[in-house]
Design an enzyme around this catalytic site. Sequence first.
Site, PDB file in Angstrom:
ATOM      1  CD  GLU A 298      79.093  57.909  49.390  1.00 52.52           C
ATOM      2  OE1 GLU A 298      79.558  56.909  48.812  1.00 52.52           O
ATOM      3  OE2 GLU A 298      78.876  58.995  48.815  1.00 52.52           O
TER       4      GLU A 298
ATOM      5  CB  THR B  49      75.936  54.279  42.078  1.00 56.68           C
ATOM      6  OG1 THR B  49      77.126  54.998  41.733  1.00 56.68           O
ATOM      7  CG2 THR B  49      76.231  53.352  43.247  1.00 56.68           C
TER       8      THR B  49
END
Length: 327
Positions: free
Chosen positions: A148, A201
């Site tokens: 991530e 994102t």
Amino acid sequence: MENILKQDYKLDQTKFLNQVHVFAPATVANMICGYDILGFAVNEPGDEVILRKTEELGITILNITGDDGKLPLDPFKNTVSHSAWKLFCDLGLDESFGLSVELHKKMPIGSGLGSSAASTVAGVFALNELLGKPLSKDQLLPYCMEGERLACGSAHADNVAPSLFGGITLIPSHEPLIVRSLPVPEELYVALIYPKVDVPTKEARRLIKNNVPLEKAVKQWGNIASLIAAIYEKDYDEIGRSMQDEVIEPHRSLLIPYFDEMKKIALENNALTFGISGSGPTVMALTKSEQIAETIVSEIEEFLNEKSIEYFSYVSKINQQGPYLKK
């Protein structure tokens, strides 16, 4: 990068496999009111990784499918190989043999369904299976979070934790890292609709305000506490009432075409609640039955067809298993 493992591990090479094929589930992060601390896994969609031992040292990506050429084949720029290789090296195996990776994307990229997290979890879980399962899921989690960090600049766990552990997860702290698994009310279903629009994102995170009025913060804290209590009590009405967001959704929903109209359709068709999955643009409705979820998907699909917007849709129970070996 420092070794994440806190001790040396004696690996039994007689348990090593030559190849594994793993599925890891998509996730719904935030659960509307729990920004960066709540999430759950779904049965579909998800990603698949095939990992093999090789005689040649190092790690290579042989093939990626389902990504429309968007993902890097450079193993140190791809979340799957980056995270798996970090674990491989920390276990001291990088001079013993090599690894090859195939990644098969079974979900849209940038959809708000934890695409990078599912790929990363599949890769890290696959490596652990290949090595005879020497580590627990708790020990694998930090490696999944490194994926991530590579994907979006922040090593958050609200996608990778539910994908890895399955079910509903609460992450009350990152330093130290704490993950709590919450019970899953058995009648819960989720309707997922991904309208094919691009909501990166990083861009979605930039819309979030750094300062939150105290009144809104207090209401949000109350919603999170009420949601967790309702999950334990299997109070479906309270689950729906609690999953309301006045902090993040008002900003991110502006990036999703016809968000308000889709929300109205879902609530009129008996959704417990409706909101954004992760950073969007996927939207989700929680329901108390599969039939209600199917009806909501059908009604929203009809609406999006009228607006000439392409989409993917899914209906699923909450995945309580996490990743698993495919035969």
